[in-house]
Write an enzyme that holds these catalytic residues in place. Structure first.
Site, PDB file in Angstrom:
ATOM      1  N   ASP A  37       0.779  -1.168  -0.168  1.00 29.06           N
ATOM      2  CA  ASP A  37      -0.015  -0.067   0.038  1.00 29.06           C
ATOM      3  C   ASP A  37       0.939   1.244   0.117  1.00 29.06           C
ATOM      4  O   ASP A  37       2.006   1.098  -0.200  1.00 29.06           O
ATOM      5  CB  ASP A  37      -1.179   0.068   1.103  1.00 29.06           C
ATOM      6  CG  ASP A  37      -0.285   0.059   2.510  1.00 29.06           C
ATOM      7  OD1 ASP A  37       1.045   0.461   2.524  1.00 29.06           O
ATOM      8  OD2 ASP A  37      -0.981   0.235   3.540  1.00 29.06           O
ATOM      9  N   CYS A  94       3.005  -3.167   3.805  1.00 30.28           N
ATOM     10  CA  CYS A  94       2.388  -2.068   3.943  1.00 30.28           C
ATOM     11  C   CYS A  94       2.993  -1.415   5.301  1.00 30.28           C
ATOM     12  O   CYS A  94       4.369  -1.503   5.263  1.00 30.28           O
ATOM     13  CB  CYS A  94       0.925  -2.323   4.433  1.00 30.28           C
ATOM     14  SG  CYS A  94       0.642  -3.458   6.003  1.00 30.28           S
ATOM     15  N   THR A  96       2.915  -1.620   8.803  1.00 28.64           N
ATOM     16  CA  THR A  96       3.068  -2.318   9.843  1.00 28.64           C
ATOM     17  C   THR A  96       3.500  -3.969   9.223  1.00 28.64           C
ATOM     18  O   THR A  96       4.051  -4.743   9.876  1.00 28.64           O
ATOM     19  CB  THR A  96       2.149  -2.498  10.822  1.00 28.64           C
ATOM     20  OG1 THR A  96       0.858  -2.994  10.330  1.00 28.64           O
ATOM     21  CG2 THR A  96       1.943  -1.356  11.291  1.00 28.64           C
ATOM     22  N   HIS A 127       9.358 -24.328   8.044  1.00 22.87           N
ATOM     23  CA  HIS A 127       8.300 -25.326   8.753  1.00 22.87           C
ATOM     24  C   HIS A 127       7.104 -24.991   8.240  1.00 22.87           C
ATOM     25  O   HIS A 127       6.137 -25.753   8.290  1.00 22.87           O
ATOM     26  CB  HIS A 127       8.263 -24.679  10.077  1.00 22.87           C
ATOM     27  CG  HIS A 127       9.561 -25.156  10.871  1.00 22.87           C
ATOM     28  ND1 HIS A 127       9.592 -25.131  12.524  1.00 22.87           N
ATOM     29  CD2 HIS A 127      10.790 -25.643  10.585  1.00 22.87           C
ATOM     30  CE1 HIS A 127      10.813 -25.787  12.723  1.00 22.87           C
ATOM     31  NE2 HIS A 127      11.513 -26.028  11.698  1.00 22.87           N
ATOM     32  N   HIS A 162       6.467 -31.638   8.924  1.00 23.84           N
ATOM     33  CA  HIS A 162       5.928 -30.436   8.628  1.00 23.84           C
ATOM     34  C   HIS A 162       4.783 -30.416   7.661  1.00 23.84           C
ATOM     35  O   HIS A 162       3.867 -29.564   7.551  1.00 23.84           O
ATOM     36  CB  HIS A 162       6.962 -29.134   8.317  1.00 23.84           C
ATOM     37  CG  HIS A 162       7.986 -28.882   9.426  1.00 23.84           C
ATOM     38  ND1 HIS A 162       7.744 -28.372  10.662  1.00 23.84           N
ATOM     39  CD2 HIS A 162       9.469 -29.412   9.380  1.00 23.84           C
ATOM     40  CE1 HIS A 162       8.749 -28.572  11.496  1.00 23.84           C
ATOM     41  NE2 HIS A 162       9.753 -28.854  10.592  1.00 23.84           N
TER      42      HIS A 162
HETATM   43  C1  RB5 Z   1      -1.811   2.766   6.399  1.00 28.28           C
HETATM   44  O1  RB5 Z   1      -1.960   4.029   7.207  1.00 28.28           O
HETATM   45  C2  RB5 Z   1      -1.572   1.640   7.428  1.00 28.28           C
HETATM   46  O2  RB5 Z   1      -2.700   1.553   8.311  1.00 28.28           O
HETATM   47  C3  RB5 Z   1      -1.152   0.418   6.688  1.00 28.28           C
HETATM   48  O3  RB5 Z   1       0.045   0.707   5.818  1.00 28.28           O
HETATM   49  C4  RB5 Z   1      -0.805  -0.740   7.567  1.00 28.28           C
HETATM   50  O4  RB5 Z   1       0.148  -0.490   8.539  1.00 28.28           O
HETATM   51  C5  RB5 Z   1      -2.087  -1.578   8.201  1.00 28.28           C
HETATM   52  O5  RB5 Z   1      -1.969  -2.600   8.755  1.00 28.28           O
END
Ligand code: RB5
Length: 174
Positions: A37, A94, A96, A127, A162
C-alpha cells in the site's frame, strides 16, 4: 521391522519431495508477485531493486503513485495469483505488514508470514512453507528487509513432519 521399512520409505520420499520441489520452484524458476500500500511504497521499490540484482523475475502489482490506498485491494492481486499458481511466491508490504498479511491469509492456499527478523524468515520457509512474505516499512529498515527477503527466497521447505502440519492448515480452510 515393518515399522522400520515404513520409516525409511517415508524418509526417502520426503527427500525426493524436497529435491523435486527445489528443482522446480527455486533458483531461476522462481516467479514473484509483489505489491504494497502507500505505507510500503519505498520498501517495495527497495525490494524490487534487490530482485533485479538477484536476477529473480517478478511482477509489480503497485501502487504506481503515493496516493493513500486500502491495503486489502493490494493484497488481493498478489494473493489470488499465488493461490492460482501463476506465481511461485508473493511479497507484500504495508506500514506495519499486519493489515496486508491478514488480508492475504483470507485467500485459500495462502500462507502469508509477517516477518521482521532473519530467523523467522528461515523458519517460516522450513516449517510453514509460507508462500507470501509480508513486512512493514515502518517497522524495519531496508538493510534488514533485504536480508529477510534473500533468506526467505533461498530457504527450502523442510518437508517431513511439517507436511502434515501444513496439510492441517489447509484442512482448516475447508
Ligand atoms: C496505512 O496508514 C496503514 O494502516 C497500513 O499501511 C498498515 O500498517 C496496516 O496494517
Amino acid at each position: 521391522w515393518q515399522n522400520d521399512v515404513i520409516k525409511y520409505m517415508s524418509f526417502f520420499s520426503n527427500k525426493w519431495y524436497t529435491m523435486i520441489d527445489y528443482i522446480w520452484k527455486e533458483g531461476t524458476h522462481l516467479k514473484i508477485a509483489i505489491s504494497s500500500d502507500h505505507g510500503g511504497n519505498n520498501l517495495r521499490k527497495e525490494i524490487m531493486a534487490l530482485l533485479d540484482e538477484l536476477a529473480i523475475s517478478y511482477e509489480d502489482f503497485g501502487p504506481q503513485n503515493d496516493d493513500s490506498v486500502d491495503y486489502p485491494d493490494y493484497a488481493r492481486p498478489v494473493a489470488e495469483r499465488v493461490a492460482a499458481g501463476e506465481f511461485d511466491r508473493g511479497i507484500l508490504i504495508c506500514g506495519t505488514g499486519i493489515g496486508i498479511s491478514i488480508a492475504a491469509n483470507k485467500f485459500k492456499g495462502i500462507r502469508c508470514a509477517l516477518v521482521h527478523d532473519v530467523f523467522s524468515a528461515k523458519a517460516t520457509r522450513c516449517h510453514n512453507d509460507s508462500n507470501i512474505l509480508a513486512m512493514g516499512e515502518r517497522v524495519i529498515g531496508p538493510g534488514l528487509a533485504r536480508e529477510i527477503v534473500t533468506t526467505w527466497l533461498n530457504t527450502e521447505f523442510e518437508g517431513g513432519r511439517h507436511v502434515r502440519r501444513v496439510e492441517k492448515i489447509s484442512e482448516l480452510e475447508a
